[in-house]
Scaffold this active site. Structure first.
Site, PDB file in Angstrom:
ATOM      1  N   ASP A   1       0.817  -1.210   0.000  1.00 53.46           N
ATOM      2  CA  ASP A   1       0.000   0.000   0.000  1.00 53.46           C
ATOM      3  C   ASP A   1       0.854   1.264   0.000  1.00 53.46           C
ATOM      4  O   ASP A   1       2.068   1.209   0.240  1.00 53.46           O
ATOM      5  CB  ASP A   1      -0.968   0.009   1.198  1.00 53.46           C
ATOM      6  CG  ASP A   1      -0.347  -0.564   2.462  1.00 53.46           C
ATOM      7  OD1 ASP A   1       0.883  -0.537   2.577  1.00 53.46           O
ATOM      8  OD2 ASP A   1      -1.091  -1.041   3.327  1.00 53.46           O
TER       9      ASP A   1
ATOM     10  N   ASN B   1      -7.955  -3.277  13.945  1.00 51.25           N
ATOM     11  CA  ASN B   1      -9.322  -3.586  13.512  1.00 51.25           C
ATOM     12  C   ASN B   1      -9.359  -4.762  12.534  1.00 51.25           C
ATOM     13  O   ASN B   1     -10.378  -5.032  11.922  1.00 51.25           O
ATOM     14  CB  ASN B   1      -9.980  -2.343  12.884  1.00 51.25           C
ATOM     15  CG  ASN B   1      -9.249  -1.876  11.624  1.00 51.25           C
ATOM     16  OD1 ASN B   1      -8.290  -2.499  11.191  1.00 51.25           O
ATOM     17  ND2 ASN B   1      -9.719  -0.786  11.033  1.00 51.25           N
TER      18      ASN B   1
ATOM     19  N   HIS C   1      -7.484  -5.040   9.754  1.00 48.68           N
ATOM     20  CA  HIS C   1      -7.178  -4.766   8.350  1.00 48.68           C
ATOM     21  C   HIS C   1      -5.865  -5.432   7.924  1.00 48.68           C
ATOM     22  O   HIS C   1      -4.958  -5.585   8.734  1.00 48.68           O
ATOM     23  CB  HIS C   1      -7.198  -3.251   8.027  1.00 48.68           C
ATOM     24  CG  HIS C   1      -6.060  -2.459   8.569  1.00 48.68           C
ATOM     25  ND1 HIS C   1      -6.213  -1.195   9.091  1.00 48.68           N
ATOM     26  CD2 HIS C   1      -4.724  -2.719   8.668  1.00 48.68           C
ATOM     27  CE1 HIS C   1      -5.039  -0.731   9.469  1.00 48.68           C
ATOM     28  NE2 HIS C   1      -4.122  -1.624   9.229  1.00 48.68           N
TER      29      HIS C   1
ATOM     30  N   GLU D   1      -9.828  -2.166   4.953  1.00 51.60           N
ATOM     31  CA  GLU D   1     -10.492  -1.898   6.224  1.00 51.60           C
ATOM     32  C   GLU D   1     -11.765  -2.751   6.331  1.00 51.60           C
ATOM     33  O   GLU D   1     -12.280  -3.227   5.313  1.00 51.60           O
ATOM     34  CB  GLU D   1     -10.881  -0.416   6.293  1.00 51.60           C
ATOM     35  CG  GLU D   1      -9.699   0.551   6.198  1.00 51.60           C
ATOM     36  CD  GLU D   1      -8.876   0.642   7.477  1.00 51.60           C
ATOM     37  OE1 GLU D   1      -8.886  -0.293   8.291  1.00 51.60           O
ATOM     38  OE2 GLU D   1      -8.200   1.680   7.654  1.00 51.60           O
TER      39      GLU D   1
END
Ligand code: F6R
Length: 229
Positions: A67, A129, A131, A136
């Site tokens: 990313d 979370n 990801h 996400e």
């Protein structure tokens, strides 16, 4: 998917680096997917050590990063390009033409990965979370490389690298879940601070609301988790 629990971050990093080095030794022109963030920093340090001490050769290796932030110049100190340069690339003999980062041309990134024969080994971290890359929690899994709005919790978590949360870019480009799952081998590194995520991963069924859970379906995925720091 197997979870290997080790005692320390140092042990985690040594093991991850050993597995990556084995991959490169067995296939010198390996295609390696890379992650940024705190989790793989120790792995990169150990890889640099193996390169310097044992001559691990990166000259034919190609890398694809997971990313990159949008609206941040490559040369910005917090761009993932700069991160990788500082933490790994400038310390090993990788050819700069073999280093790849995603940008707005999503299809080109997917094609470039395919043209190299696909990713042999993908290194991942995991967000609090769940990801992976910057995929996400969402209602559906996004398959291919795409632009994503970062979750507020991710912006807050990454604010530690910037002067304030306001400076953290709100969008990023990430490989999709399909891009990641197509890697032949996956290694995910998670330190002790990810205990809750790892416990949830052990119990949880596969859901796009907890993206890392997709790894249950990968045929060759090793999670290296260190139970203390
Ligand atoms: C970064 C990436 C992210 C991180 C995750 C965990 O390239 O893909 O998924 O792996 O946000 O970050 P750290 O390791 O800083 O806790």
């Amino acid at each position: 998917m197997q979870i290997v629990t080790v005692k320390s971050y140092s042990e985690l990093s040594t093991l991850a680096a050993k597995l990556i080095a084995q991959q490169i030794k067995s296939k010198p022109n390996s295609v390696i997917g890379l992650a940024t963030g705190s989790s793989p920093v120790g792995t990169y340090e150990k890889l640099i050590e193996i390169h310097k001490k044992d001559g691990l050769d990166f000259s034919q290796v190609t890398t694809f990063n997971l990313d990159e932030y949008c609206d941040l110049d490559r040369k910005h100190p917090q761009s993932y390009y700069t991160f990788m340069k500082e933490k790994l690339f400038s310390h090993i003999n990788i050819a700069s033409k073999n280093i790849n980062f995603p940008d707005e041309d999503f299809d080109k990134y997917e094609d470039e990965i395919k043209n190299c024969g696909g990713i042999d080994l993908q290194l991942l971290g995991v967000g609090n979370n769940g990801h992976i890359g910057f995929n996400e929690p969402a209602d559906v899994f996004q398959n291919k490389t795409h632009r994503v709005h970062l979750a507020e919790s991710t912006i807050q978590a990454n604010a530690r690298f910037f002067n304030s949360a306001d400076e953290v870019p709100k969008t990023a480009i990430t490989m999709g879940i399909g891009t990641i799952m197509a890697a032949k081998k996956i290694i995910l590194v998670a330190g002790a601070e990810k205990a809750e995520v790892i416990n949830k991963l052990k119990k949880e069924t596969v859901s796009p609301q907890f993206p890392v859970s997709i790894l249950h379906y990968h045929p060759d995925c090793t999670i290296i988790y260190s139970s203390s720091s």
